[in-house]
Each structure stands twice: as structure tokens, then as C-alpha cells.
Design a protein around this motif. Structure first.
Motif, PDB file in Angstrom:
ATOM      1  N   THR A   4       0.848  -1.186   0.000  1.00 55.59           N
ATOM      2  CA  THR A   4       0.000   0.000   0.000  1.00 55.59           C
ATOM      3  C   THR A   4       0.883   1.235   0.000  1.00 55.59           C
ATOM      4  O   THR A   4       1.853   1.309   0.760  1.00 55.59           O
ATOM      5  N   LEU A   6       0.828   5.062   0.954  1.00 52.13           N
ATOM      6  CA  LEU A   6       0.080   6.042   1.736  1.00 52.13           C
ATOM      7  C   LEU A   6       0.552   7.435   1.354  1.00 52.13           C
ATOM      8  O   LEU A   6       1.707   7.788   1.602  1.00 52.13           O
ATOM      9  N   VAL A  37      -3.664   5.031  -0.740  1.00 51.80           N
ATOM     10  CA  VAL A  37      -4.519   5.701   0.241  1.00 51.80           C
ATOM     11  C   VAL A  37      -4.103   7.165   0.335  1.00 51.80           C
ATOM     12  O   VAL A  37      -2.911   7.483   0.450  1.00 51.80           O
ATOM     13  N   ILE A  39      -5.857  11.174   1.831  1.00 52.74           N
ATOM     14  CA  ILE A  39      -7.007  11.854   2.433  1.00 52.74           C
ATOM     15  C   ILE A  39      -7.881  12.504   1.363  1.00 52.74           C
ATOM     16  O   ILE A  39      -9.057  12.777   1.594  1.00 52.74           O
ATOM     17  N   GLY A  57      -8.378   4.369  -1.741  1.00 47.45           N
ATOM     18  CA  GLY A  57      -9.270   4.750  -0.659  1.00 47.45           C
ATOM     19  C   GLY A  57      -8.667   5.848   0.186  1.00 47.45           C
ATOM     20  O   GLY A  57      -7.645   6.451  -0.171  1.00 47.45           O
ATOM     21  N   THR A  58      -9.300   6.095   1.315  1.00 45.70           N
ATOM     22  CA  THR A  58      -8.871   7.186   2.191  1.00 45.70           C
ATOM     23  C   THR A  58      -8.511   6.715   3.598  1.00 45.70           C
ATOM     24  O   THR A  58      -8.186   7.538   4.441  1.00 45.70           O
ATOM     25  N   SER A  59      -8.539   5.407   3.876  1.00 42.34           N
ATOM     26  CA  SER A  59      -8.316   4.926   5.233  1.00 42.34           C
ATOM     27  C   SER A  59      -7.272   3.813   5.269  1.00 42.34           C
ATOM     28  O   SER A  59      -7.525   2.688   4.805  1.00 42.34           O
ATOM     29  N   LEU A  60      -6.109   4.122   5.824  1.00 40.48           N
ATOM     30  CA  LEU A  60      -5.105   3.082   6.060  1.00 40.48           C
ATOM     31  C   LEU A  60      -5.575   2.142   7.162  1.00 40.48           C
ATOM     32  O   LEU A  60      -5.342   0.923   7.092  1.00 40.48           O
ATOM     33  N   GLU A  61      -6.250   2.681   8.161  1.00 39.08           N
ATOM     34  CA  GLU A  61      -6.706   1.857   9.285  1.00 39.08           C
ATOM     35  C   GLU A  61      -7.609   0.719   8.819  1.00 39.08           C
ATOM     36  O   GLU A  61      -7.501  -0.416   9.300  1.00 39.08           O
ATOM     37  N   ALA A  62      -8.470   1.005   7.852  1.00 36.71           N
ATOM     38  CA  ALA A  62      -9.373  -0.036   7.355  1.00 36.71           C
ATOM     39  C   ALA A  62      -8.596  -1.167   6.687  1.00 36.71           C
ATOM     40  O   ALA A  62      -8.920  -2.348   6.872  1.00 36.71           O
ATOM     41  N   GLU A  65      -6.838  -3.219   9.425  1.00 33.99           N
ATOM     42  CA  GLU A  65      -7.791  -4.062  10.135  1.00 33.99           C
ATOM     43  C   GLU A  65      -8.234  -5.247   9.289  1.00 33.99           C
ATOM     44  O   GLU A  65      -8.454  -6.349   9.800  1.00 33.99           O
ATOM     45  N   ALA A  84       1.558   6.767  11.354  1.00 31.79           N
ATOM     46  CA  ALA A  84       1.276   5.741  10.347  1.00 31.79           C
ATOM     47  C   ALA A  84       2.213   4.552  10.514  1.00 31.79           C
ATOM     48  O   ALA A  84       1.793   3.394  10.421  1.00 31.79           O
TER      49      ALA A  84
END
Length: 370
Positions: A4, A6, A37, A39, A57-62, A65, A84
Motif C-alpha cells: 500500500t 500512503l 490511500v 485523504i 481509498g482514504t483509510s489506512l486503518e481499514a 484491520e 502511520a
């Protein structure tokens, strides 16, 4: 490996191209950029379209997870690097960050702690691609073998030019978002290579100034560095130099070795001058037409081999900390007027949590440039 990226700004393209370059080499592990990813959703989509990335997308956390990433390349402004990196390491994901790795020694120590506890042996590394060109690797080998004798003197100059418009990007030229001026954001590549060649430093004396740009940070810094070996070096970091060059010179017992380039070098950018009485040393230096130029691919190739083998990458968190400590020492000496010895800056020191530390003596920007 599923990679990914970021942050879809300018430097992210160099990462995407380098990872794609791994696929064309028989000696490289398989890796693919599967997600980008940012913002800004539109910017993420544009990057995905340009580089053929399947998901954006916009969410690394997703992603963390969902367990959909094996390595994350952090290409955001520097203030986002530490959170991050820590989040990814805690999820068992390898981390590759652009320079500067983080904004302070406190942040790099937090990353080291997260790596030590990371599940699955996840590792952290920083991009310092100039260490990986053939010329730098050859010089390091010759210094290690003793064939060049002792290293005595070095110069390290990052003489770049950034017009006022460059600093219209909101995060540039600010301590809290960029961490510093050319010392942190520009010259760090060159003096990282200086440290890679000459080893640990022992003492720094420095000065810094804000001479022309409407920024909070410095736009010029200069330092004198003594190394544990006894070698001495000067380091200049400037954003006010119209004829841009990146130059390093190493004077040893047997020869002078120099590289002059801008953002990356090949073997053609190096010169080797034997010392009087050491004319035979000329045979020590040779070009390698097959070698990769200094760049992201040259570093990512051994880095991903290490990731695949479960080994430490060639640039460790300790390496990143050593270079960051020199930057902190330059600022501390410049702003306090006193020499700084290696190891002096630790918890409780203002320069441990911010490169600004106790702050420069100059007046606020609006008063100076009104």
C-alpha cells in the motif's frame, strides 16, 4: 507482497515505479502495489488510474484491520510518518518511509519500540537511496578493506534552490509539519551518505539562518563535524543556491574520491584522484555499467529481499536514528551556540522532542518580512 502506498503526492510515483521495477528482475521477490490511500479521494483515484493500482481509498486503518497489506510505503508529509508507521508495525506490516523518517528523536524511539514488539517480525526502514548506488558501495568497501588508508577530511554540500512559491504548500517551512528546513528536508540525504562512509560522529558545531525565505525554519545551515575516527567534515545545507548541486568529497591517505550530482548519481558522476606516491591506487576504482543508479529501485531490491527472508533490511531504525541525531545536533548547536556531543540529546532535552528545541533567535516571520 501486497503493498500500500500512503500519500499520493509527487514522491509516491517514484515508489510505485520502483516496486514495478522489482517485477522485471529475476532476483527480486514478488511485490505489487494493490492499494493507494490518500485523504483526498480524487487524488487517490487519479494515482490509481495512472499507475494501474487496483484499489484506492482514504483509510489506512481499514486496510490494516482487514489484513490486506504486507508492506506500507509512507509518502505523506513528514508529520504523518510516525503515527502511520507505528500503526502499521502494530498490525504486523513492514514500513518504508520517505525522508525525513520522522520529526524528532522521540518519534524514532517510539517507532523502534513498536518494531521491537511488532507481530510477525515486521520491520521499519527509511529511504536513503544514495547509499545504494555503485559508487557509494564501492567507496564503503575500499574504506572497510583499508586500501584507501585513513579518511581525513570530507565536505558535504547540498546547495539547492527553492523559490518562494515552493513554500506556499501549507506544510512546508514549518517546524510542526516539516520538522525543519533544508537540514531535515533536503540535506539529510547527503549527510546520511557522509555518515554511511565515515561512521559514527562524535561532536558537532553549527550555525543556521533564515536569510531569504518567509518560513519558520532555517533556509541555510552549516556545520563542522568530528567523527569517532578523528576525521573531520563540513556540512552545508542551502535552499538559496541558484546553481544546484549535491557534492561530497572524501580525502583519504591514498586518494580523493568525489561525487557531484543533484538528485541521484551514476558511476559517471564520481571521480577518483590518487594521492602523490599512491598512483597505483587508481586501479582500485572502476565503473560497473550494469549497476543500478542511486535511486529507489536500488534500495528496494535488497530491502524486499530482506522482508521476504524475514531479515533486517539494509537500513534499520538504528541507522535512521543516527542520521536524525546528527540533524538534531546541528539544530541544537546552531540555536544554543554550543558544541554538541553524540548521545547528549535525550529525554528531557527540548531538542529530543522537536528539532526547533529552544528555538532560533530570529524574530517571527511577519516582523522580518513585512
Amino acid at each position: 507482497m501486497r503493498v500500500t502506498i500512503l500519500g499520493a503526492g509527487g514522491i509516491a510515483g517514484a515508489h510505485a515505479e520502483a516496486i514495478a521495477g522489482l517485477a522485471g528482475r529475476d532476483d527480486a521477490p514478488q511485490a505489487q502495489v494493490t492499494h493507494v490511500v490518500d485523504i483526498d479521494a480524487g487524488r487517490a483515484q487519479a494515482f490509481a488510474d495512472q499507475y494501474g493500482v487496483p484499489h484506492h481509498g482514504t483509510s489506512l486503518e481499514a486496510l490494516l484491520e482487514a489484513g490486506e497489506v504486507d508492506a506500507v510505503h509512507v509518502c505523506t508529509p513528514p508529520s504523518v510518518h510516525a503515527p502511520a508507521a507505528v500503526a502499521a508495525l502494530r498490525a504486523g506490516v513492514h514500513v518504508v518511509v520517505e525522508k525525513p523518517a520522522v520529526l524528532s528523536l522521540a518519534e524514532i524511539d517510539a517507532i523502534a519500540a513498536a518494531e521491537a514488539q511488532a507481530p510477525g517480525g515486521a520491520r521499519f526502514t527509511q529511504i536513503v537511496q544514495h547509499r545504494f548506488g555503485h559508487g557509494a558501495r564501492q567507496l564503503r568497501r575500499l574504506l572497510d578493506s583499508g586500501e584507501l588508508g585513513r579518511a581525513y577530511v570530507a565536505t558535504c554540500d547540498t546547495l539547492w534552490f527553492r523559490a518562494p512559491a515552493y513554500f506556499e504548500v501549507p506544510w512546508r517551512g514549518r517546524w510542526e509539519t516539516e520538522g525543519g528546513g533544508p537540514t531535515m528536508g533536503h540535506g539529510i540525504h547527503q549527510f546520511d551518505l557522509l555518515l554511511a562512509m565515515l561512521g559514527p560522529w562524535s561532536e558537532v558545531t553549527a550555525m543556521a539562518g533564515r536569510l531569504a525565505r518567509e518560513v519558520d525554519t532555517e533556509d541555510v545551515s552549516m556545520a563542522l563535524v568530528r567523527f569517532e575516527s578523528g576525521a573531520m567534515a563540513s556540512v552545508t545545507n542551502s535552499l538559496l543556491s541558484p546553481r544546484e548541486t549535491s557534492d561530497l568529497r572524501f580525502d583519504t591517505e591514498a586518494a580523493t574520491i568525489e561525487v557531484s550530482h543533484l538528485y541521484g548519481y551514476t558511476d559517471d558522476d564520481w571521480t577518483f584522484t590518487p594521492a602523490p606516491g599512491h598512483e597505483d591506487a587508481a586501479a582500485l576504482w572502476s565503473a560497473d555499467p550494469a549497476a543500478l543508479p542511486s535511486g529507489h529501485l536500488a534500495q528496494l531490491l535488497p530491502t524486499y529481499r530482506a522482508f521476504a527472508a524475514g531479515e533486517a533490511p539494509p537500513i534499520t531504525v538504528a541507522d535512521a536514528r543516527g542520521t536524525l541525531e546528527l540533524a538534531a545536533a546541528i539544530y541544537r548547536s546552531a540555536f544554543t551556540g554550543a558544541p554538541v556531543k553524540a548521545g547528549e540529546i535525550g529525554p528531557g532535552d527540548p531538542f529530543y522532542t522537536s528539532m526547533r528545541g529552544t528555538g532560533p533567535a530570529w524574530a517571527p516571520v511577519k516582523e522580518v518580512f513585512a
